[in-house]
Design a protein around this motif. Sequence first.
Motif, short mmCIF file in Angstrom:
data_model
loop_
_atom_site.label_atom_id
_atom_site.label_comp_id
_atom_site.label_asym_id
_atom_site.label_seq_id
_atom_site.Cartn_x
_atom_site.Cartn_y
_atom_site.Cartn_z
N ASP A 78 -4.90 3.49 5.21
CA ASP A 78 -6.42 3.08 5.08
C ASP A 78 -7.33 4.73 5.49
O ASP A 78 -6.73 5.93 5.82
N ASP A 79 -8.02 4.73 4.88
CA ASP A 79 -8.90 5.81 4.35
C ASP A 79 -10.28 5.56 5.78
O ASP A 79 -11.17 4.23 5.28
N PHE A 80 -10.20 6.25 6.88
CA PHE A 80 -10.56 5.59 8.26
C PHE A 80 -12.14 6.45 7.71
O PHE A 80 -13.22 5.18 8.38
N ARG A 83 -13.91 4.01 5.98
CA ARG A 83 -14.21 3.20 5.95
C ARG A 83 -15.93 2.84 7.40
O ARG A 83 -16.72 2.03 7.71
N ARG A 94 0.78 -0.84 -0.18
CA ARG A 94 0.09 -0.08 -0.19
C ARG A 94 0.93 0.88 0.04
O ARG A 94 1.51 1.45 1.25
#
Length: 125
Positions: free
Chosen positions: A71-73, A76, A67
């Motif tokens: 992460d796209d919290f 999510r 990656r």
Amino acid sequence: MKTQRPIISDDEHVVLKFRPRTSAHPPGGREEPGPAKSSPTKSSPTKASPAKASPSANDLSRYEQPRDEGDDFRHRMLANVAALAFTVALTAIGIWLAVSIADLRKTQDCVLMGRRDCAGISVTP
């Protein structure tokens, strides 16, 4: 009446030997198909080192992708909230449907018994 039993010869019965899956290669001598075999990585087993490959043969790290970004919290959490709202709505619809069916059944039982005061009369003030 006499029952007929099929004639079974010993050639039809075969005892298979149980072999636990501890080796690097699956039974039958075939290699696993897939993209992991075409480009070996550090975690994927190679033909040169089959002894070292056996612990990592069941490892899922060969399917991981590197990656570049985190992460796209926010996305999510929005997906989790949407899933929760859908689950709550589906549960509420199920409960409403069960109550409606029970009320209709009670009214139908009342009518089938021959009673005349089965329908509820609502009084508005």
